[in-house]
Design an enzyme around this catalytic site. Sequence first.
Site, PDB file in Angstrom:
ATOM      1  N   VAL A  58       0.836  -1.208   0.000  1.00  0.00           N
ATOM      2  CA  VAL A  58       0.000   0.000   0.000  1.00  0.00           C
ATOM      3  C   VAL A  58       0.871   1.260   0.000  1.00  0.00           C
ATOM      4  O   VAL A  58       0.600   2.220  -0.729  1.00  0.00           O
ATOM      5  CB  VAL A  58      -0.970   0.001   1.194  1.00  0.00           C
ATOM      6  CG1 VAL A  58      -1.793   1.288   1.221  1.00  0.00           C
ATOM      7  CG2 VAL A  58      -1.902  -1.203   1.132  1.00  0.00           C
ATOM      8  N   CYS A  59       1.924   1.250   0.806  1.00  0.00           N
ATOM      9  CA  CYS A  59       2.818   2.412   0.874  1.00  0.00           C
ATOM     10  C   CYS A  59       3.455   2.704  -0.480  1.00  0.00           C
ATOM     11  O   CYS A  59       3.618   3.862  -0.872  1.00  0.00           O
ATOM     12  CB  CYS A  59       3.917   2.180   1.910  1.00  0.00           C
ATOM     13  SG  CYS A  59       3.309   1.921   3.582  1.00  0.00           S
TER      14      CYS A  59
END
Length: 220
Positions: A43-44
């Site tokens: 996600v990052c």
Amino acid sequence: MILLGDVFPNFTAETTVGTIQFHKWIGDSWAILFAHPADFTPVCTTELGQVAKLSQEFEKRGVKLIALSCDDVDSHNRWIEDIKSYACLKGEGFPFPIISDKNRDLATSLGMIDPDEKDKEGLPLTCRAVFIIGPDKRMKLSMLYPASTGRNFSEVLRVVDALQLTYKNNVATPVDWQPGGDCMVLPTIKDEDLPKLFPKGVTVKEVPSKKSYIRITPQP
């Protein structure tokens, strides 16, 4: 905890562009500090790639960007290559620095720790925090997302537009406002001051209470 309107804490940190002193780094600009749980996480990677794609839009608005992740600078620099590959970014360098906070000292002091999310060693991860800081070094907006939920940085860009508009004018932005849309006159503005402050005109929305508090004006 840092509250809206508080002077954002000054700090010194190691980053991918060297050591910075935060207030000096901001200068007279707006700034966004956004935190991420860890390097080399899915996600990052999507988030930093999207922010990199939008970096010129933030730059047009005089906003400096800086990220934070709980890993060291060497890890950040290796991760940046993955981010650039995922986001199809070309060229050398990266459009904003990433702070190293391996010991989580800064994340803890800024209230970014998510106790429900832990890394493989059992240490708590940093949440997905967004802090928007004005040129007066005061916090204008904060958002805290859990590690499991990715952010919408187009919304962050919209919020910057709203903050900068209302920072300079006696208006507020209504629900779902977009740049160029109508604004609301602040309740503190007296009726006799409307012609001087709002030369584009003001429309009063009639409501059952007969109170004239919904006053609409074109965006200044």
